[in-house]
Write a protein that holds these residues in place. Structure first.
Motif, PDB file in Angstrom:
ATOM      1  N   PRO A   7       0.821  -1.223   0.000  1.00  0.00           N
ATOM      2  CA  PRO A   7       0.000   0.000   0.000  1.00  0.00           C
ATOM      3  C   PRO A   7       0.849   1.264   0.000  1.00  0.00           C
ATOM      4  N   TRP A   8       1.973   1.205   0.682  1.00  0.00           N
ATOM      5  CA  TRP A   8       2.858   2.371   0.731  1.00  0.00           C
ATOM      6  C   TRP A   8       3.489   2.630  -0.626  1.00  0.00           C
ATOM      7  N   MET A   9       3.950   1.565  -1.264  1.00  0.00           N
ATOM      8  CA  MET A   9       4.601   1.740  -2.557  1.00  0.00           C
ATOM      9  C   MET A   9       3.611   2.280  -3.579  1.00  0.00           C
ATOM     10  N   GLY A  15       1.116   6.948  -6.427  1.00  0.00           N
ATOM     11  CA  GLY A  15      -0.005   7.900  -6.485  1.00  0.00           C
ATOM     12  C   GLY A  15       0.473   9.330  -6.288  1.00  0.00           C
ATOM     13  N   PHE A  16       1.279   9.537  -5.269  1.00  0.00           N
ATOM     14  CA  PHE A  16       1.829  10.881  -5.025  1.00  0.00           C
ATOM     15  C   PHE A  16       2.655  11.342  -6.225  1.00  0.00           C
ATOM     16  N   ILE A  47       8.740   7.796   0.707  1.00  0.00           N
ATOM     17  CA  ILE A  47       8.343   6.389   0.790  1.00  0.00           C
ATOM     18  C   ILE A  47       9.303   5.535  -0.037  1.00  0.00           C
ATOM     19  N   ASP A  48       9.598   6.011  -1.250  1.00  0.00           N
ATOM     20  CA  ASP A  48      10.404   5.216  -2.166  1.00  0.00           C
ATOM     21  C   ASP A  48      11.820   4.995  -1.625  1.00  0.00           C
ATOM     22  N   LYS A  49      12.406   6.060  -1.090  1.00  0.00           N
ATOM     23  CA  LYS A  49      13.808   5.984  -0.711  1.00  0.00           C
ATOM     24  C   LYS A  49      13.994   5.709   0.777  1.00  0.00           C
TER      25      LYS A  49
END
Lengths: 386, 271
Positions: free
Chosen positions: A286-288, A293-294, A327-329
């Motif tokens: 969900p975070w990824m 989405g962001f 989130i990604d990094k």
């Protein structure tokens, strides 16, 4: 100039006290971790780095991102940025302090930390990362302080400062390149073993650093009589847009190589991060997807000129860039590298409450330093009537 | 016979009283013995230690014996939790020992065979390359060694090891002496009082029983396996053309884990 940090309005003191309180909670949590060991974190034999090292990686990016105001100013003689280079430099200082603290809280044996200097190993990237980060912090403190005090006295800063400024520009690239090398040179972690890692790091740094700087500029304008400037914010917006497009482009390159080649090792981490692997769901999925989405929101708001040029919408776009890259990094990159583990098994990670509290303590420390430094900047700028 | 520690200290201590220093004193009272004592430490007896594991010869019993012998020899406690697990040598199935080699039609004996995994003591070890303090390093005899007194617990070596050979002391292992549940699991911890226990916050792993090699003994796992079946685990010097391991490698087809990564593992499997 330091005395300027000691005079302020209620809001300033309120913010400092608020940050101090969080720092206190973080410190107490750290004492707990120090006595119990890292077992109170979510890390494990399989996912042996987690939130702390992710945050270190993210804030190295923010620190490096500061160069995106310094470089146009000094290499392209873009005079408008001279007004805000100091904000970029002090943001870098606060970020590097956070990086250092995230390394410190991640160490299993803090009292032996100086072994890195007593028994240095030149083939260890961690050794070089420590050097480039500390030198970068020193450069920014010295440059920022000298330029600001010269401005206060109404004189031009001294020549040797200019030399340091020229050194600091490639140095900013070096800190994030070396940080990428922590990951990109490790055999057997396919998600990290990619030549494009340093380039990805730099593009996300040059998006997330200036994005945070834009938000900070907008706050500075709101709480003080110093206006970082409309043109400056607009130019920064363009830089964020370009860098973020590059960042997403690089991600697509990774996805192409992994999924067109169909080499399992290259696909596994992506599969785990976005959907789960071997019938194993993913707590990170969900975070990824939120990160994606962001990213989409950010791309739309930043690419369309009409939205990018409206400061309130630009602010939303920047917040989306920050959320997406964070989130990604700060999360996916580090944990994705450990899953699946060397045996091809999925063993998941999720940070614990003490781990998050300690991280909050580090953030608060960084923002405490940032607040004090920015307060000094604002006071000087107001004094000279900039 | 060289100088033992006690005699060494005696000579140095006494001679210091009379104003004589270090090596000069030893040369006077025990000529030639200092050099001799250094030579008798068989650190360089092997040039490249290696192990060959014959998967046809090992079974559940042998594996269990090996794991137990190793973990008892080195005071590796059972911490109950998978998250904090510490292991130097352990059982694994074919698919996960050799990820990427597996296919769905692989023979039953291999598919359900049990493998013994441990540190590969790679000739080109990435863990040593990344360690910021040289707390893990490669000895002249090829053993990838660990100094738990220098390790700062950064866990870079764990990220760098492609074989999952390294464990971290997430908590204090000595808490099994006090913790009620853990004490039940490890009633006689520390199982070997001649070997140090670890503190929290350091990495540990298999050392090919460097402490036993120094005494001229085989690694604990090899010895344990040999009591059940001869040559199930063969340990020797790869650099010596006539060695036992070289003979086994000549006569059998062997594989190594992830050779494509270039770390050059020194643990071989006869499959």
């Amino acid at each position: 100039m330091l005395e300027m940090a000691l005079k302020g309005r209620q809001g300033y003191w309120g913010l400092l006290i608020f940050l101090l309180a969080i720092m206190g909670v973080g410190f107490v949590s750290y004492l707990y971790q120090f006595s119990e060991g890292l077992r109170i974190t979510g890390m494990s034999r399989d996912v042996s780095w987690g939130f702390y090292i992710g945050q270190l990686t993210y804030f190295v990016g923010v620190a490096a991102g500061g160069v995106m105001v310094v470089l146009p100013c000094y290499l392209h003689d873009y005079k408008a940025f001279a007004r805000i280079t100091i904000l970029g430099e002090f943001l870098a200082v606060a970020s590097v302090v956070m990086c250092g603290l995230f390394v410190i809280v991640d160490l299993g044996n803090l009292p032996r930390m100086l072994n890195i200097m007593i028994y240095p190993n030149p083939t260890s990237i961690l050794f070089w990362d420590m050097i480039v980060l500390n030198v970068y912090m020193l450069l920014n403190i010295i440059i920022g302080w000298n330029v600001l005090s010269a401005e206060r006295k109404g004189v031009h800063y001294q020549k040797w400062v200019k030399v340091l400024i020229y050194i600091s520009i490639p140095w900013a690239f070096s800190i994030h390149t070396v940080t990428a090398f922590l990951y990109a040179g490790i055999p057997g972690r396919h998600y990290w073993l990619t030549a494009i890692m340093a380039a990805r790091f730099l593009s996300s740094a040059f998006a997330s650093g200036p994005a945070l700087l834009i938000l900070l500029c907008l706050i500075v304008r709101k709480v003080s009589n110093f206006d970082p400037g409309k043109e400056q914010i607009r130019t920064l917006g363009g830089i964020v847009a370009y860098a973020f497009i590059l960042n997403m482009f690089f991600l697509l390159l990774e996805l192409f190589t992994a999924f067109y080649s169909q080499i399992p090792g290259h696909m596994h981490s992506f599969e785990y991060l976005f959907s789960g692997l071997e019938g194993h769901g993913s707590v990170l999925a969900p975070w990824m997807w939120a990160s994606i989405g962001f990213a989409v929101v950010a791309l739309v708001l930043l690419i369309v000129p009409a939205t990018r040029r409206r400061e309130d919408i630009l602010a939303v776009g920047c917040a989306a860039v920050i959320a997406s890259t964070w989130i990604d990094k700060g999360f996916g990159l580090v944990i994705g590298g450990f899953i699946p583990n060397p045996f091809g098994r999925v063993f998941e990670y999720w940070p614990t409450t003490p781990e998050v509290l300690i991280s909050a303590g580090v953030w608060a420390t960084g923002f405490f330093i940032l607040t004090v430094l920015y307060k000094i900047v604002i006071s000087v700028k107001e004094e000279v009537g900039a | 016979m060289g100088l033992d520690r006690r005699k060494f200290l005696k000579i140095v201590g006494l001679s210091t009283l009379f104003g004589l220093g270090g090596k000069a004193a030893i040369d006077m009272f025990a000529p030639g013995e200092l050099e001799a004592s250094v030579e008798t430490i068989p650190l360089t007896a092997g040039k490249r230690w290696a192990m060959v594991i014959d998967v046809h010869k090992i079974d559940e019993t042998i594996i269990k014996k090996c794991v137990e012998a190793c973990h008892r020899e080195h005071n590796v406690p059972d911490l109950e939790s998978k998250k904090e697990e510490i292991k130097w040598i352990w059982k694994e199935d074919y698919e996960h020992s050799f990820p990427g080699r597996h296919h769905e039609y692989v023979g039953e004996d291999v598919e359900h065979g049990s493998f013994l995994l441990l540190c590969n003591h790679c000739s080109n070890p990435p863990c040593c390359r990344v360690c910021p303090t040289k707390a893990t390093w490669q000895r002249e005899d090829g053993i990838v060694m660990m100094d738990q007194h220098r390790c700062i617990g950064c866990r870079f070596c764990m990220a760098a090891c492609p074989f999952g050979a390294r464990s971290f002391n997430w908590g204090d292992p000595r808490r099994v002496l006090e913790d009620k549940d853990l004490k039940e699991l490890n009633p006689d911890y520390p199982t070997n009082r001649d070997y140090p226990t670890r503190s929290k916050g350091v990495v540990e792993k298999c050392t090919f029983c460097a402490e036993r090699l120094a005494k001229g003994q085989l690694p604990a796992c090899v010895e344990a396996a040999n009591t059940v079946k001869k040559d199930a685990l063969v340990f020797g010097d790869l650099d010596e053309p006539d060695s036992n391991v070289r003979a086994v490698l000549r006569n059998h087809y062997t594989i190594r884990r992830k050779p494509e990564l270039g770390t050059n593992p020194n643990v071989f499997y006869i499959v």
